[in-house]
Design a protein around this motif. Structure first.
Motif, PDB file in Angstrom:
ATOM      1  N   ALA A 196       9.647  -2.058  -2.843  1.00 52.02           N
ATOM      2  CA  ALA A 196       9.053  -2.764  -1.710  1.00 52.02           C
ATOM      3  C   ALA A 196      10.150  -3.457  -0.897  1.00 52.02           C
ATOM      4  CB  ALA A 196       8.034  -3.784  -2.207  1.00 52.02           C
ATOM      5  N   HIS A 197      11.139  -3.998  -1.628  1.00 50.15           N
ATOM      6  CA  HIS A 197      12.258  -4.669  -0.976  1.00 50.15           C
ATOM      7  C   HIS A 197      13.034  -3.679  -0.109  1.00 50.15           C
ATOM      8  CE1 HIS A 197      15.443  -7.587  -0.414  1.00 50.15           C
ATOM      9  NE2 HIS A 197      16.320  -6.622  -0.704  1.00 50.15           N
ATOM     10  N   GLU A 198      13.244  -2.479  -0.668  1.00 50.39           N
ATOM     11  CA  GLU A 198      13.986  -1.455   0.059  1.00 50.39           C
ATOM     12  C   GLU A 198      13.244  -1.065   1.354  1.00 50.39           C
ATOM     13  OE1 GLU A 198      14.897   1.869  -2.422  1.00 50.39           O
ATOM     14  OE2 GLU A 198      15.997   2.905  -0.834  1.00 50.39           O
ATOM     15  N   THR A 209       5.776  -4.748 -11.551  1.00 51.11           N
ATOM     16  CA  THR A 209       6.989  -4.325 -12.258  1.00 51.11           C
ATOM     17  C   THR A 209       8.208  -4.468 -11.351  1.00 51.11           C
ATOM     18  OG1 THR A 209       6.768  -2.039 -11.517  1.00 51.11           O
ATOM     19  CG2 THR A 209       5.686  -2.620 -13.600  1.00 51.11           C
ATOM     20  N   PRO A 210       9.401  -4.639 -11.961  1.00 49.01           N
ATOM     21  CA  PRO A 210      10.627  -4.787 -11.164  1.00 49.01           C
ATOM     22  C   PRO A 210      10.897  -3.568 -10.283  1.00 49.01           C
ATOM     23  CG  PRO A 210      11.043  -5.236 -13.495  1.00 49.01           C
ATOM     24  CD  PRO A 210       9.636  -4.771 -13.407  1.00 49.01           C
ATOM     25  N   GLU A 211      10.567  -2.362 -10.791  1.00 42.78           N
ATOM     26  CA  GLU A 211      10.803  -1.152  -9.986  1.00 42.78           C
ATOM     27  C   GLU A 211      10.008  -1.203  -8.686  1.00 42.78           C
ATOM     28  OE1 GLU A 211       9.860  -1.145 -13.119  1.00 42.78           O
ATOM     29  OE2 GLU A 211      11.384  -0.084 -14.299  1.00 42.78           O
ATOM     30  N   GLU A 227       0.836  -1.191   0.000  1.00 41.97           N
ATOM     31  CA  GLU A 227       0.000   0.000   0.000  1.00 41.97           C
ATOM     32  C   GLU A 227       0.879   1.252   0.000  1.00 41.97           C
ATOM     33  OE1 GLU A 227      -4.205   0.678   2.008  1.00 41.97           O
ATOM     34  OE2 GLU A 227      -2.623   0.983   3.487  1.00 41.97           O
ATOM     35  N   ALA A 228       1.883   1.261   0.876  1.00 47.02           N
ATOM     36  CA  ALA A 228       2.771   2.420   0.972  1.00 47.02           C
ATOM     37  C   ALA A 228       3.507   2.646  -0.341  1.00 47.02           C
ATOM     38  CB  ALA A 228       3.763   2.215   2.113  1.00 47.02           C
ATOM     39  N   VAL A 229       4.020   1.574  -0.929  1.00 50.00           N
ATOM     40  CA  VAL A 229       4.809   1.706  -2.161  1.00 50.00           C
ATOM     41  C   VAL A 229       3.919   2.133  -3.320  1.00 50.00           C
ATOM     42  CG1 VAL A 229       6.223   0.463  -3.838  1.00 50.00           C
ATOM     43  CG2 VAL A 229       6.536   0.042  -1.394  1.00 50.00           C
ATOM     44  N   TYR A 230       2.707   1.563  -3.364  1.00 52.02           N
ATOM     45  CA  TYR A 230       1.804   1.869  -4.465  1.00 52.02           C
ATOM     46  C   TYR A 230       1.387   3.334  -4.457  1.00 52.02           C
ATOM     47  CZ  TYR A 230      -2.352   1.882  -7.408  1.00 52.02           C
ATOM     48  OH  TYR A 230      -3.275   2.189  -8.360  1.00 52.02           O
ATOM     49  N   LEU A 231       1.145   3.876  -3.261  1.00 51.04           N
ATOM     50  CA  LEU A 231       0.542   5.207  -3.169  1.00 51.04           C
ATOM     51  C   LEU A 231       1.543   6.354  -3.172  1.00 51.04           C
ATOM     52  CD1 LEU A 231      -2.140   4.560  -0.387  1.00 51.04           C
ATOM     53  CD2 LEU A 231      -2.587   4.953  -2.817  1.00 51.04           C
TER      54      LEU A 231
END
Lengths: 287, 259
Positions: free
Chosen positions: B245-247, B238-240, B201-205
């Motif tokens: 998200a990994h970070e 997508t890879p980005e 959610e955080a990464v998407y928004l």
């Protein structure tokens, strides 16, 4: 009406127990009378007499019913022997006292919720007021008012208010504080004033508590009014009817007045319950 | 000229409790630009909600400087700088949806005609046009939360603060609301502070992700998102996106290695 059968069963049981008790409690008198006139009573005659005394220790249900019928429908409603007339005297003082008491209770609750000093000072006095027996206060109120030339409805209404403000006070203090922290934070985020918070949030959310406490208060107001009618001098109202009944050993009259009082209380509580249902359903608080 | 909408400079916030002081926030530095979508993410107890509440002047920092729109937070609150959305919709059951959305407008003294126009506009914005006359219980949980967002938008504050607004909703509804929220953010250009504990959610928004950790509550990492502002839901494959998200996950793990 699935409940009809159990309700009727309980009612029948109560009536049956009442009859048995009436026979038992009135038997001494009947037996004494028979001994004095040296007659021997058969079982049927004995029972018939215990249930039809003029001044029974415990009147039988049908005697009370007859007394009620006569008091309610057998008299002109302006007559001093009419239970409708006495009932109206009591009801009017009850409603006046209930109104005064409820408004006082709500007012004090508003003060307690909004003012730190009132929060700490009012409640102990309110509690103390209720620990004093109402029977002790009622004559004083009547006497004080009478010395100022005020008799009739107002002194009784004050006594009724004395009893009825307390449940409303307790209920509304709780009710006005029932809005949750999130709702209050939202109001704060909008920079709402205290009166805006009160009218738009605290008061509407307190409604379920208000109605619950009003039901207790209206019954208490009726008790207060009847107690206010007991001190000597009162000649009108269900309390006066109870008192004169006990002076003259008119137990049927006492029981008839008691039933009218009970019916009044039940009617008032039912009425408030009905308004409660309508109001809360409209407000979406019914669930 | 203030380049930043919100700046925090070495904020501490300590609650005094019966068990001794609790350091909800310690040494928090943060700057938020106009139009940023900032997510605060971290495990419970990391102070993310406290930070949001401090920005909203619902809590007061015990040390440090916090400024909102160039003012101290309480002045900003009184100037109605932000709309706040809680985890629960908190709609009044005795008011219709329009009545609920109009509540802050009534409190702030907007004229009646203006109120009606604003209510219609924000209900349209959250896709609830035509539901103004309904009562909250007639709406689903997701619709109720949208109504509460409309309520926060109604008075045109520049900042929207959201405390886990979709936390109580199921994932499908949540996806749809996230998409709608991004759309709304693009349309209105508001600055949004968003508390969550969901990494996707955080990464998407977000344009900026603030990773926090507990005991004491502090910021361990601030990540600027390289993702474009146009984000269809499938950007999450997508890879980005996965790298980002990994970070964030790494950031959360670093925070945990302390205890």
């Amino acid at each position: 009406m699935r409940n009809t059968l159990p309700v009727l069963t309980v009612l029948l049981a109560v009536v049956a127990i009442w009859y048995v008790a009436a026979i038992g409690m009135n038997s001494t008198w009947v037996r004494d009378q028979a001994a004095r006139s040296e007659t021997v009573l058969g079982m049927g005659e004995f029972v018939r007499q215990t249930l039809s005394l003029d001044r029974p220790v415990l009147p039988a249900p049908h005697q009370v019913a007859a007394g009620l019928w006569d008091g309610v429908f057998g008299q002109k409603i302006t007559s001093k022997r009419s239970l409708v007339w006495h009932g109206w005297i009591t009801l009017s003082a009850t409603l006046a006292g209930f109104a005064i008491g409820s408004l006082a209770g709500i007012g004090l609750a508003v003060g307690i919720v909004h003012d730190r000093a009132m929060n700490q000072s009012v409640m102990p006095w309110a509690v103390a007021s209720q620990t004093v027996p109402i029977l002790a206060i009622a004559p004083m109120v009547i006497v004080v008012f009478a010395s100022a030339g005020i008799t009739g409805l107002l002194p009784k209404a004050i006594i009724a208010a004395w009893l009825s403000f307390f449940p409303v006070l307790v209920g509304m203090v709780k009710g006005l504080r029932t809005a949750d922290a999130m709702q209050l934070d939202l109001m704060r985020s909008w920079n709402a004033s205290r009166s805006q918070v009160f009218w738009r949030l605290r008061l509407p959310s307190s409604m379920p508590y208000l109605f619950a406490s009003l039901k207790v208060a209206v019954a208490a107001a009726l008790v207060g009014t009847i107690v206010g009618e007991l001190p000597a001098g009162a000649s009108a109202g269900l309390g006066a009817r109870l008192l004169s009944g006990s002076y003259y050993g008119q137990t049927v009259q006492i029981w008839a007045a008691l039933f009218v009082a009970a019916a009044l209380a039940a009617g008032l509580v039912f009425l408030i319950g009905w308004i409660e249902r309508l109001a809360l359903r409209r407000m979406g608080l019914a669930r | 000229m203030t380049a930043y909408v919100i700046t925090a400079d070495q904020i501490d916030l300590t609650f005094q409790t019966a068990d001794g002081p609790v350091h909800a926030l310690k040494g928090v530095d943060l700057t938020i630009n106009q139009g940023d979508f900032v997510s605060f993410i971290g495990p419970s107890g990391c102070g993310k909600t406290t930070l949001l509440r401090a920005i909203a002047a619902l809590e007061a920092p015990t040390a440090g400087r916090l400024s909102v729109n160039g003012m101290d937070p309480d002045a900003a609150r009184r100037a109605r700088a932000y709309g706040y959305v809680f985890q629960a919709p908190g709609l009044y059951p005795w008011r219709t949806i329009a009545g609920n959305v109009g509540l802050p407008l009534e409190i702030m003294g907007f004229a009646k005609a203006d109120r009606a126009a604003r209510i219609a506009r924000v209900l349209d914005l959250v896709d609830l046009a035509g539901f103004g006359g309904k009562y909250p219980w007639q709406l689903s949980g997701g619709m109720q939360q949208r109504a509460s967002i409309a309520r926060a938008l109604a008075f045109d504050a520049d900042i929207l603060l959201m405390d886990e607004p979709f936390g109580a909703l199921d994932e499908i509804v949540r996806d749809r609301l996230n998409e709608a929220l991004l759309e709304l953010w693009r349309k209105t250009g508001k600055t949004i502070g968003f508390v969550t504990h969901s990494i996707p959610e955080a990464v998407y928004l977000s344009t900026k992700i603030v990773v926090m950790s507990p005991r004491p509550g502090r910021i361990t990492k601030v990540i600027d998102s390289p993702l474009p502002t146009q984000r269809p839901l499938d950007i999450r494959d997508t890879p980005e996106f996965i790298a980002l998200a990994h970070e964030v996950r790494e950031g959360l793990r670093e925070g945990h290695s302390y205890d």
